[in-house]
Structures are given as C-alpha cells and as structure tokens.
Design a protein around this motif. Structure first.
Motif, PDB file in Angstrom:
ATOM      1  N   ILE A  27    -126.125  24.181 -62.411  1.00 59.52           N
ATOM      2  CA  ILE A  27    -124.913  24.355 -61.624  1.00 59.52           C
ATOM      3  C   ILE A  27    -123.810  24.695 -62.619  1.00 59.52           C
ATOM      4  N   THR A  48    -121.079  22.645 -66.653  1.00 60.34           N
ATOM      5  CA  THR A  48    -122.482  22.998 -66.447  1.00 60.34           C
ATOM      6  C   THR A  48    -123.245  21.703 -66.224  1.00 60.34           C
ATOM      7  N   GLY A  83    -128.682  20.130 -55.257  1.00 64.23           N
ATOM      8  CA  GLY A  83    -127.812  21.040 -55.986  1.00 64.23           C
ATOM      9  C   GLY A  83    -126.598  21.451 -55.172  1.00 64.23           C
ATOM     10  N   THR A  97    -122.846  20.766 -56.318  1.00 66.09           N
ATOM     11  CA  THR A  97    -121.939  21.913 -56.450  1.00 66.09           C
ATOM     12  C   THR A  97    -120.651  21.666 -55.673  1.00 66.09           C
TER      13      THR A  97
END
Length: 143
Positions: free
Chosen positions: A5, A105, A121, A125
């Motif tokens: 991500i 990151t 994810g 995010t």
C-alpha cells in the motif's frame, strides 16, 4: 503477488514540522494515536490501541530504521491475533515550494489475510488516507 500500500500527500509545512508530528509522542496523540512508550530509536518497541478506549486491537511495533527528518520505518502487528508482522515506512521529501511530500508504504498486508476483512488492504488504504490526508495534514498545516 504482494503489492504494498502506498499513500502520498503533500503537506503545506516544512519537513521539520512534519517530522516532529511523526516522532514526538505528545504531538502524535493530537493527530494519530496516544503511544506513551514511543521512543524514536532503532530497536525500541511501542504499543497502542485504537482511539475510543475500546482496546480491541493491540498494535505492537518495533522501530527498524530512522533517518532524522527523512524516514521512520517500523513493524506493525497485532500480537493478540497473529504472530505475523507487516512493515510501515514513513518517508519525507522536500518540495520546492517549502511543502513536504509524505509517502507511507505499508508492506506485507497479505500476512493479515486470515484475520478477516477488517485487516484487508482496502481497509488499511482507507485508514492511511484518513490518517495522513486528513489528520496529519490538518494538524501540521494548522499549527
């Protein structure tokens, strides 16, 4: 394939101000999490819970790398749910206009796939976009 991500935002503040917000535990609790045992030193562990006092998710992290005013890299785990860890890297880049580019990151999210949708994810995010794009940005730009 394991895709990290990556979340990036420009913040209208000098790097030193953004760095202080990322590494000073008194400032962190104003926009991020209350992390009383945070010490910006390689090898140090820190622990925290989500805000609101529910203490559902114990977060445990260990600092892996620090480059003052440039990079903070640490593990990210949920020891009550899984022995596996992910890696979060915060990087700061100066912009010509005096602003700071913040790049986060988050690698290894697939390690949490067995924990359910709350650890997906997509969920991370969205969380990082809120934390950086709203909380950090508003805090540092309005200091």
């Amino acid at each position: 394939m394991n895709t990290p991500i990556i979340v990036q935002y420009k913040i209208n503040a000098p790097m030193i101000n953004v760095w202080k917000a990322l590494t000073d535990k008194e400032e962190m609790k104003l926009w991020y999490f209350d992390i009383p045992d945070f010490e910006p030193e390689v090898g140090k562990e820190f622990n925290f819970y989500e805000p609101g006092g529910e203490n559902q998710f114990h977060h445990q992290c260990e600092i892996l790398d620090i480059v003052p005013e440039r990079k903070l890299k640490h593990t990210w785990s949920y020891p009550d749910f899984s022995p596996l860890k992910t890696i979060v890297t915060w990087e700061l880049f100066p912009e010509e206009d005096g602003e700071t580019l913040v790049k986060l990151t988050h690698e290894g999210i697939e390690n949490f796939k067995e924990l359910g949708g709350g650890f997906s994810g997509v969920n991370f995010t969205g969380g990082w976009n809120t934390i950086i794009g709203q909380s950090l940005k508003a805090y540092v730009e309005n200091k």
